[in-house]
Design an enzyme around this catalytic site. Structure first.
Site, PDB file in Angstrom:
ATOM      1  NE  ARG A  14     -29.868  21.447 -18.093  1.00 45.76           N
ATOM      2  CZ  ARG A  14     -30.251  22.699 -17.840  1.00 45.76           C
ATOM      3  NH1 ARG A  14     -29.546  23.704 -18.328  1.00 45.76           N
ATOM      4  NH2 ARG A  14     -31.318  22.935 -17.108  1.00 45.76           N
ATOM      5  NE  ARG A  48     -21.677  26.523 -20.364  1.00 41.71           N
ATOM      6  CZ  ARG A  48     -22.819  27.188 -20.521  1.00 41.71           C
ATOM      7  NH1 ARG A  48     -23.913  26.532 -20.812  1.00 41.71           N
ATOM      8  NH2 ARG A  48     -22.854  28.499 -20.399  1.00 41.71           N
ATOM      9  CD  GLU A 105     -28.608  31.046 -17.083  1.00 45.76           C
ATOM     10  OE1 GLU A 105     -29.441  30.199 -16.766  1.00 45.76           O
ATOM     11  OE2 GLU A 105     -28.007  31.060 -18.181  1.00 45.76           O
ATOM     12  CB  SER A 137     -33.456  30.855 -16.591  1.00 49.89           C
ATOM     13  OG  SER A 137     -32.312  31.328 -17.243  1.00 49.89           O
ATOM     14  NE  ARG A 147     -23.893  27.936 -14.393  1.00 51.73           N
ATOM     15  CZ  ARG A 147     -23.984  28.469 -15.597  1.00 51.73           C
ATOM     16  NH1 ARG A 147     -24.435  29.701 -15.738  1.00 51.73           N
ATOM     17  NH2 ARG A 147     -23.630  27.782 -16.668  1.00 51.73           N
TER      18      ARG A 147
END
Length: 426
Positions: free
Chosen positions: A261, A276, A348, A351, A390
């Site tokens: 990303r 991130r 988070e 998802s 994560r």
């Protein structure tokens, strides 16, 4: 992707659903384009009908040896023949404009999705696990990690900001986590393991909703392909342009892949540590179902992700995202947030979303119900099971010891040759 016929049937309901996402009414513009396109179609059809009738009349005039009438009729046919390509081109142009407008509008939130603008309006569903009572002040992962092989400096030196090199114990822990997650999903929950392409074409990322709106969030190669931001892209496109039998459903796929990303969050956010990154590993789940099964499948998928956290004995909570915080393609999203004691907050880690038939329309992915000739669009769902990096962060922070070592969760020890503790390098 939205069906203009459904918008035409109830524009007020369409606009009300988009209002939950904070968007202005879209139906007036869409229906205006639709009306103009349909008018072009009707005019072209009428012109074609007139042309056929005139052609027949020309034959009759010639048979009656009325050359003047035949010539006049032929002139009218020539005018219609000239007008038809213009009408067809205008219909195509308006159709493309309408398709583009529909493609830029996010999915409609499910009725039970909370209203709200951002993460502050998300709703707590439940909390699970027990937060550890530390006898010392727990450190954040970027303080623990370097002695265990999280090499931030070398990663940046090789590739730039938001890249990390994993060495030794950290690399082994990351590999163990990914293998454990994939094994659990395939062996216990019936997901089919897939090793998908990491480079995909335009139509693949359009199908899952990243194009055209989010092109800037992706990495593109010199030959025009895209590095996947998540294995959701490759896995969901397995059913692209296919008509499945009802008996084939549900299909459940899982993959452990690198993800890429370019956006990696707003400037200045999560710039420290391993939270991130531009490149990270993730285990992804994708389900393809019939519409009447997708609600239960969403809960099942979310529970599969929660089961990974339960097995790792990591405290977490499930949040139902408000309309303003949901992704572009989602009709409903549950976020799983893991407790990080070093940071003293939940972050988070997964998802899980149901996209209803939104992606299926973009991919033209359908199924044929038993006993029916017609087809319907499938429903697609996707979820993280989990983000490996994560999860590594969560293990480091929750299993840290006062001497700088990190205990290995019991379920991971077989993947590490029975090792029960990661020792820092002196």
């Amino acid at each position: 992707m939205h069906d203009i016929r459904l918008i035409r049937d109830d524009p007020a309901a369409f606009d009300a659903a988009l209002a939950k996402r904070g968007l202005e009414p879209q139906s007036p513009h869409l229906l205006g384009l639709d009306e103009r396109r349909r008018a072009c179609v009707a005019e072209a059809q009428a012109a074609q009908t007139d042309r056929n009738a005139l052609s027949k009349a020309i034959g009759q005039a010639k048979a009656a040896k009325d050359e003047d009438k035949a010539q006049a009729l032929m002139a009218q046919v020539a005018a219609l023949k000239e007008a038809l390509p213009r009408l067809e081109a205008e219909e195509a142009r308006i159709g493309d404009e309408l398709a583009g407008a529909l493609a830029a509008i996010p999915n409609l939130p499910a009725p039970d999705v909370p209203e709200g603008a951002d993460e502050n309006d998300n709703a707590l569903v439940h909390e699970r696990g027990t937060k550890r009572d530390f006898a010392f002040q727990p450190a954040e992962h970027d303080a623990i990690g370097p002695a265990l092989g999280l090499d931030f400096e070398t990663g940046v030196a090789i590739a730039g900001a938001r890249f990390t090199l994993l060495r030794g114990a950290a690399a082994r822990l990351s590999r163990a986590l990914g293998q454990f997650m994939l094994d659990r999903l395939t062996r216990e929950h019936g997901y089919e393991e897939v090793a998908p392409p990491l480079l995909v074409r335009d139509e693949a990322v359009f199908g899952t909703g990243q194009l055209p709106k989010f092109a800037d969030d992706l990495f593109r190669t010199t030959d025009g392909r895209w590095l996947i931001p998540t294995a959701e892209v490759s896995l969901t496109n397995i059913v692209r342009e296919r008509i499945l039998s009802e008996g084939e459903l549900p299909l459940r796929f899982a993959a452990l892949t690198p993800c890429f990303r370019s956006e990696a969050g707003a400037a200045g956010r999560d710039t420290r540590g391993f939270i991130r990154q531009h490149q990270f590993d993730k285990v992804e789940m994708v389900s393809i179902t019939t519409p009447d099964a997708s609600e239960a499948e969403h809960e099942r998928m979310t529970r599969c992700a929660e089961g990974v956290l339960d097995a790792l004995e990591l405290p977490y909570r499930r949040m139902k995202l408000c309309a303003g915080d949901m992704g572009f393609t989602a009709a409903r999203t549950y976020d799983l947030e893991v407790w990080l004691p070093g940071q003293g907050t939940y972050r988070e880690i997964s998802s899980c979303s149901t996209c209803t038939d939104f992606q299926a329309r973009r991919m033209n992915a359908r199924y044929r119900p038993e006993g029916e000739k017609g087809t319907r669009f499938v429903h697609t769902l996707n979820g993280s099971g989990l983000a490996v990096g994560r999860t590594l962060v969560a293990v480091l922070e929750n299993y840290q010891q006062e001497d700088g070592s990190v205990a290995v969760p019991a379920v991971l020890q077989p993947y590490l040759g029975g090792l029960n503790r990661l020792e820092p390098k002196s």
